[in-house]
Design an enzyme around this catalytic site. Sequence first.
Site, mmCIF file in Angstrom:
data_model
loop_
_atom_site.group_PDB
_atom_site.id
_atom_site.type_symbol
_atom_site.label_atom_id
_atom_site.label_comp_id
_atom_site.label_asym_id
_atom_site.label_seq_id
_atom_site.Cartn_x
_atom_site.Cartn_y
_atom_site.Cartn_z
ATOM 1 N N GLU A 165 4.625 13.998 24.961
ATOM 2 C CA GLU A 165 3.239 14.464 25.152
ATOM 3 C C GLU A 165 3.153 15.889 25.695
ATOM 4 O O GLU A 165 2.667 16.105 26.820
ATOM 5 C CB GLU A 165 2.483 13.499 26.078
ATOM 6 C CG GLU A 165 2.392 12.078 25.527
ATOM 7 C CD GLU A 165 1.527 11.156 26.375
ATOM 8 O OE1 GLU A 165 1.120 11.555 27.476
ATOM 9 O OE2 GLU A 165 1.251 10.035 25.922
ATOM 10 N N GLU A 367 4.612 4.580 22.350
ATOM 11 C CA GLU A 367 4.061 3.959 23.559
ATOM 12 C C GLU A 367 2.757 3.289 23.177
ATOM 13 O O GLU A 367 1.954 3.861 22.437
ATOM 14 C CB GLU A 367 3.712 4.991 24.650
ATOM 15 C CG GLU A 367 4.875 5.571 25.375
ATOM 16 C CD GLU A 367 4.454 6.527 26.499
ATOM 17 O OE1 GLU A 367 3.377 6.342 27.112
ATOM 18 O OE2 GLU A 367 5.219 7.466 26.764
HETATM 19 C C1 BGP Z 1 1.447 8.195 28.819
HETATM 20 C C2 BGP Z 1 2.699 8.709 29.486
HETATM 21 C C3 BGP Z 1 3.428 7.708 30.295
HETATM 22 C C4 BGP Z 1 2.581 6.648 30.977
HETATM 23 C C5 BGP Z 1 1.374 6.212 30.164
HETATM 24 C C6 BGP Z 1 0.356 5.401 30.918
HETATM 25 O O1 BGP Z 1 0.567 9.225 28.585
HETATM 26 O O2 BGP Z 1 3.600 9.221 28.524
HETATM 27 O O3 BGP Z 1 4.242 8.412 31.175
HETATM 28 O O4 BGP Z 1 2.344 6.964 32.265
HETATM 29 O O5 BGP Z 1 0.704 7.308 29.586
HETATM 30 O O6 BGP Z 1 -0.508 6.228 31.643
HETATM 31 P P1 BGP Z 1 -0.707 6.131 33.209
HETATM 32 O O7 BGP Z 1 0.637 5.905 33.782
HETATM 33 O O8 BGP Z 1 -1.275 7.444 33.616
HETATM 34 O O9 BGP Z 1 -1.650 5.011 33.441
#
Ligand code: BGP
Length: 464
Positions: A165, A367
């Site tokens: 990202e 993800e």
């Molecule tokens: C994505 C990231 C992850 C993870 C996920 C969930 O954008 O790549 O690192 O954190 O989001 O988001 P968050 O942890 O902010 O709830």
Amino acid sequence: MEVQLPANFFMGAAISGPQTEGAYKTGGRLESIWDTWSDQSISDFYNRVGSYVGNCFYEKYEEDIRLMKSLGLDSFRTSIQWSRLMDKNQNVNPQGAGFYHRVCACAKEHHIELFMNLYHFDMPAYLFDRGGWESREIVEAYAAYARAAFREFGKEIRYWFTFNEPIVEPDQRYRTGNWYPFIKNARRGMQVQYNLSLAHCLAVSEFYKAKKEGYLLEDAKIGLINCFAPPYTKENPSPQDLEALHMEDGINNRWWLDLVTEGRLPQDILDTLKERGMEVEMRPGDEEILKMGKVDWLGFNYYHPSRVQAPARTTDDNGDPVFSDPYIWPEAKMNVYRGWEIYPKGIYDFGMKMKREYPKLAFFISENGMGVEHEERFRDESGQIQDDYRIEFVREHLKWVLKAVQDGAQCKGYHYWGLIDNWSWNNAFKNRYGMIEVDLNGGYARRLKKSAAWIQQLIADREK
Ligand code: BGP
């Protein structure tokens, strides 16, 4: 079971180094920017839990990989922390390298394919102090780090990724300024985005050099991971709404998609940025660097769509242009804990966009997952968390993934985010993502949630 996974389709899980490893001062690991923020202002972190602990992966990686194997997962993404692998002279730190060699060996022993990412928002603090992604020196330092990683682990890792990202740091640290050091400056954010693009390209070029020199496996692949949130606007949009949509898609998606397929950035977006006084600084020779950015495939992180409309103001407080405002869709179903819309069909729309506009480029869902607060509410008498909402979330998304595959999208797999509860940046352990619980008050013990058994069955029933 309403969804059946195809054969030859990666089914795995994703985590990242800075969110899981902990051991932040072990083995000569350098301070990262998350440690700096935690040291300076711990109350910015949920329950005052800073970047120190992760979920104890540094100690428990063997148990975690065994757990993945027991559920039937075939692949697993994590990231190398720049701050652990390299010392301040930009040489490999043998203790840091030793840890990642152990992880590689363990994954191999359990026949789990490792997907290794090189950067997950986690710059070493001393490099941030030298200008971070605003500085060309850091872009070069990243290329040197990538070169060292390819040489060190080239025979142990097949699937490499330059960035996770790359849109998030320009957004979070620079545009919205939500993350340390809270810079609210869109112009600087755009330069950071541009420099990250160059860094990606230099790393890809290092990858091909390393391949030529025999450091890598012959079938090694390089990719980029981004949250290509499919953008939408209102049902009956005005020309201004459509322009907002065009810019949102151009800056967040096409920017990267054109770079990794064509080796250039979208000219219409660069032109608009220039017209609106936000030209990025390009140097002679950059065009050649950008040409090196083509990849073998992409990772698509998907949590929520992006909905935009024409901006109420065309410039922000600094006088920099605003291209769009968020649009709240009245019918949106929300994950209230995270404030993100749940819209499984977005995953399909992205697949169809890839098929139409970038048909040669394969991708996988790198993800997808659901973070929920206070999950202890859902414990049954045996103590297990009954996370039916997570099962529903994954099932609904997988349905659309599989429909996209049926309709011709080149989607090669699915990774659930956060198989094991992990540290979510400044939200720390507020929202739990895991199918495996981590007991923060009990030595970080791992315990399966209901969804773990569900995914295990899903994998067992896949097409043979
Ligand atoms: C994505 C990231 C992850 C993870 C996920 C969930 O954008 O790549 O690192 O954190 O989001 O988001 P968050 O942890 O902010 O709830």
